[in-house]
Write an enzyme that holds these catalytic residues in place. Structure first.
Site, PDB file in Angstrom:
ATOM      1  N   GLY A 224       0.829  -1.208   0.000  1.00  0.00           N
ATOM      2  CA  GLY A 224       0.000   0.000   0.000  1.00  0.00           C
ATOM      3  C   GLY A 224       0.853   1.243   0.000  1.00  0.00           C
ATOM      4  N   GLY A 226       1.898   5.286   1.421  1.00  0.00           N
ATOM      5  CA  GLY A 226       2.294   5.809   2.722  1.00  0.00           C
ATOM      6  C   GLY A 226       1.126   6.398   3.482  1.00  0.00           C
ATOM      7  N   GLU A 269      16.318   5.986   8.803  1.00  0.00           N
ATOM      8  CA  GLU A 269      17.432   6.112   7.840  1.00  0.00           C
ATOM      9  C   GLU A 269      16.898   6.942   6.685  1.00  0.00           C
ATOM     10  OE1 GLU A 269      20.271   4.925   8.599  1.00  0.00           O
ATOM     11  OE2 GLU A 269      19.921   3.323  10.035  1.00  0.00           O
ATOM     12  N   CYS A 307      20.923   6.176  -1.668  1.00  0.00           N
ATOM     13  CA  CYS A 307      20.989   7.294  -0.717  1.00  0.00           C
ATOM     14  C   CYS A 307      22.436   7.714  -0.449  1.00  0.00           C
ATOM     15  CB  CYS A 307      20.315   6.889   0.579  1.00  0.00           C
ATOM     16  SG  CYS A 307      20.989   5.355   1.232  1.00  0.00           S
TER      17      CYS A 307
HETATM   18  P1  NAD Z   1       9.470   7.844   0.861  1.00  0.00           P
HETATM   19  O1  NAD Z   1       9.817   8.465   2.157  1.00  0.00           O
HETATM   20  O2  NAD Z   1       8.542   8.566  -0.035  1.00  0.00           O
HETATM   21  O3  NAD Z   1       8.818   6.396   1.062  1.00  0.00           O
HETATM   22  C1  NAD Z   1       9.485   5.397   1.805  1.00  0.00           C
HETATM   23  C2  NAD Z   1       8.453   4.441   2.368  1.00  0.00           C
HETATM   24  O4  NAD Z   1       7.672   5.129   3.332  1.00  0.00           O
HETATM   25  C3  NAD Z   1       7.477   3.885   1.344  1.00  0.00           C
HETATM   26  O5  NAD Z   1       7.230   2.534   1.647  1.00  0.00           O
HETATM   27  C4  NAD Z   1       6.236   4.735   1.570  1.00  0.00           C
HETATM   28  O6  NAD Z   1       5.042   4.115   1.184  1.00  0.00           O
HETATM   29  C5  NAD Z   1       6.285   4.942   3.071  1.00  0.00           C
HETATM   30  N1  NAD Z   1       5.574   6.106   3.584  1.00  0.00           N
HETATM   31  C6  NAD Z   1       5.322   7.280   2.968  1.00  0.00           C
HETATM   32  N2  NAD Z   1       4.637   8.106   3.794  1.00  0.00           N
HETATM   33  C7  NAD Z   1       4.479   7.452   4.971  1.00  0.00           C
HETATM   34  C8  NAD Z   1       3.879   7.778   6.221  1.00  0.00           C
HETATM   35  N3  NAD Z   1       3.305   8.950   6.439  1.00  0.00           N
HETATM   36  N4  NAD Z   1       3.919   6.866   7.201  1.00  0.00           N
HETATM   37  C9  NAD Z   1       4.526   5.672   7.016  1.00  0.00           C
HETATM   38  N5  NAD Z   1       5.100   5.291   5.856  1.00  0.00           N
HETATM   39  C10 NAD Z   1       5.081   6.179   4.847  1.00  0.00           C
HETATM   40  O7  NAD Z   1      10.861   7.541   0.150  1.00  0.00           O
HETATM   41  P2  NAD Z   1      11.094   6.975  -1.303  1.00  0.00           P
HETATM   42  O8  NAD Z   1      10.784   8.057  -2.275  1.00  0.00           O
HETATM   43  O9  NAD Z   1      10.438   5.654  -1.423  1.00  0.00           O
HETATM   44  O10 NAD Z   1      12.679   6.698  -1.272  1.00  0.00           O
HETATM   45  C11 NAD Z   1      13.638   7.632  -1.550  1.00  0.00           C
HETATM   46  C12 NAD Z   1      14.235   8.213  -0.276  1.00  0.00           C
HETATM   47  O11 NAD Z   1      14.758   7.179   0.545  1.00  0.00           O
HETATM   48  C13 NAD Z   1      15.401   9.129  -0.569  1.00  0.00           C
HETATM   49  O12 NAD Z   1      15.284  10.276   0.224  1.00  0.00           O
HETATM   50  C14 NAD Z   1      16.613   8.303  -0.146  1.00  0.00           C
HETATM   51  O13 NAD Z   1      17.742   9.043   0.229  1.00  0.00           O
HETATM   52  C15 NAD Z   1      16.051   7.562   1.007  1.00  0.00           C
HETATM   53  N6  NAD Z   1      16.877   6.393   1.311  1.00  0.00           N
HETATM   54  C16 NAD Z   1      17.620   6.411   2.460  1.00  0.00           C
HETATM   55  C17 NAD Z   1      18.446   5.332   2.758  1.00  0.00           C
HETATM   56  C18 NAD Z   1      19.281   5.298   4.010  1.00  0.00           C
HETATM   57  O14 NAD Z   1      19.775   4.227   4.348  1.00  0.00           O
HETATM   58  N7  NAD Z   1      19.476   6.409   4.709  1.00  0.00           N
HETATM   59  C19 NAD Z   1      18.493   4.230   1.883  1.00  0.00           C
HETATM   60  C20 NAD Z   1      17.725   4.268   0.728  1.00  0.00           C
HETATM   61  C21 NAD Z   1      16.906   5.350   0.447  1.00  0.00           C
END
Ligand code: NAD
Length: 500
Positions: A224, A226, A269, A307
């Protein structure tokens, strides 16, 4: 096992896209079951072609709750299961993943847009996640000490409960298993939610868990977005902890959603805008090839959708022109002509990157590679492709230098001296990673220890040892994962004092 062609023809042969189902209580839940009765479905598209490939349920709060309850019911027994038994089950998971390596790699590549070679590397890392934590728990030690001969004190750890494990779309299988493996190893149970953009390999994992003998309810996988699914999952009072990887704004939203639940473990993270520092000594002939290769890999591996990618390159002025010339030639040869970058993950993300490229053109940046709009071949027109892009003459306060673009776009900027290099590197809200390219041993430590980054790589990039702390400073996150740091996330600790 499937080949890439077989997977493609499976997608082509079905008149409607494949349909993913939640995995709850040890089984896949049929779409008409009340557990996933979801009026909404999300369609996922193949980045390389733009074609729909599958649909996933957008799990609604009542069905999220059912999955959490399944995890809660499984907790008392799993948390008391002997370590040797948990270890054996996780080792079985890693063996089954190994046997199905190619299937997972093929689907990951189709689903995320990454190259098949890159997908294989990530599946291998997912396998290591399970094998590493399956043995880690067999060799754990806890501290005990005598206080002034009056009391013996020792740490007692127990599994922290039911976790929400949430991952992004850039390294779907690797990042989700980086959470599932330690969570289960330390005796917790979980509801895992992959990104709605890349759910396929998480769906396939359910089958592996069944075959490995993971007891029903120990790991539940739901799909699903976020706003509907993720938010209901993290906010539930039945969830004892959240291990989240994703964007900084989502991390902030999760903090808000859980602010009143003080005891909830939070490991966040988050995003990065990582600097690569190139010192003149790293451009001498004996190491020049390595310097260019590491900087290019850090910028363009997985289309810049890692990331930890170094998307801001700073180069000492005396070698700046040489670096820009050699770096551009290398990236053209290695990534553009040999086509070793994939497509970016989604149309929405592709549009976002293109807007930054348009901004670069408006702001009169110099494009050494790439352009706005990007040049595409005929067969790329329907997919989400961005050429590797190298920019110079980008102002320090431009959004291109400040924001996390998270695509195959890199800026190169000159610096005068070491102090300026450190200041430029640290001039960011983020603090996830940094790459330092120098042959001066004293500088490696002097500069490396001043960089505001959770991970600093010197003359290398993306080297990982799973016991070392992984995580970011500043807006790149809170908490560390890896080895005993993952143990801190997934266990609660009490200190016992016994009279001597
Ligand atoms: P995102 O934050 O949009 O989504 C990540 C996950 O969170 C998804 O599964 C999404 O459905 C869920 N989500 C979104 N809103 C939510 C909420 N309110 N409550 C709970 N879950 C929610 O990120 P993205 O666009 O999927 O990924 C890219 C980002 O991830 C980039 O900023 C990247 O740097 C970061 N990233 C960080 C690391 C790390 O180890 N620090 C590793 C990989 C990616």
């Amino acid at each position: 096992c499937v080949t890439l062609d077989e997977a493609r023809s499976l997608i082509d042969s079905t008149s409607s896209p494949l349909s993913l189902q939640n995995f709850v209580g040890g089984q896949y839940i049929a779409p008409h079951d009340s557990l996933t009765s979801s009026s909404q479905h999300i369609t996922s598209f193949e980045p390389k072609t733009g074609r729909p490939i599958y649909t996933l349920p957008c799990t609604e709060p009542h069905a999220v709750e059912a999955a959490i309850k399944a995890a809660k019911a499984a907790f008392p027994s799993w948390s008391k299961t002997a370590r040797a038994e948990r270890s054996a089950i996780l080792r079985k998971v890693s063996e089954l993943l190994q046997q199905n390596r190619e299937v997972f790699a093929i689907w990951e590549s189709i689903d995320q847009g990454k190259t098949l070679d890159r997908a294989r590397v990530e599946v291998d890392r997912a396998i290591s996640n399970f094998s590493y934590f399956s043995t880690f728990i067999l060799h754990e030690q806890t501290a005990a000490r005598m206080v002034d001969g009056v009391a013996l004190t020792y740490e007692h750890r127990s599994p922290a409960g039911v976790f929400a494990l949430i991952s992004p779309w850039n390294m779907p299988l690797y990042l989700l298993t980086w959470k599932i493996a330690p969570c289960l190893a330390f005796g917790c149970t979980a509801v895992a939610k992959p990104s709605e953009v890349t759910s396929m390999t998480a769906f396939l994992l359910g089958d592996i868990f069944q075959k490995a003998g993971v007891p029903p309810g120990v790991i539940n996988i739901i799909f699903g977005d976020g706003a509907t699914t993720g938010a209901a999952l993290v906010a539930s009072p039945l969830i004892n902890g959240v291990s989240f990887t994703g964007g900084t704004q989502t991390g902030i939203a999760i903090r808000r959603l859980t602010a009143h639940q003080i005891g909830k473990h939070l490991s966040l993270e988050l995003g990065g805008k990582n600097p690569t520092l190139v010192f003149a000594d790293s451009m001498v002939p004996s190491v020049r090839e390595r310097t260019i290769r590491v900087a290019a890999m850090a910028a363009f591996e997985n289309q810049g959708e890692i990331c930890l990618c170094g998307s801001r390159i700073y180069v000492e002025k005396s070698v700046y022109n040489d670096f820009v010339r050699d770096f551009t030639a290398y990236v053209r040869e290695k990534y553009v002509l040999k086509q070793t970058v994939g497509a970016v993950a989604s149309l929405q993300h592709c549009d976002k990157i293109r807007r930054y490229l348009e901004l670069a053109a408006e702001q009169k940046a110099t494009f050494h590679l790439g352009g706005a709009p990007p040049t595409l071949n005929e067969d790329e027109a329907q997919g989400y492709w961005i050429e590797p892009t190298i920019l110079t003459d980008v102002a320090k306060n431009s959004a291109i230098q400040i924001d996390e673009i998270f695509g195959p776009v890199v800026t190169i900027t000159p610096f005068d001296n070491e102090q300026e290099a450190i200041q430029l590197a640290n001039d960011s809200e983020y603090g996830l990673a940094a790459i330092l390219l120098t042959t001066d041993g004293a500088r490696m430590r002097r500069v490396g220890e001043q960089l505001e980054a959770g991970l600093v790589w010197v003359n290398c990039w993306l080297v990982r040892e799973l016991g070392t702390p992984f995580g970011g400073m500043k807006n790149s996150g809170t908490g560390r994962e890896g080895g005993e740091h993952s143990r801190d996330v997934f266990t609660v600790v009490r200190t016992l004092h016994l009279p001597a």
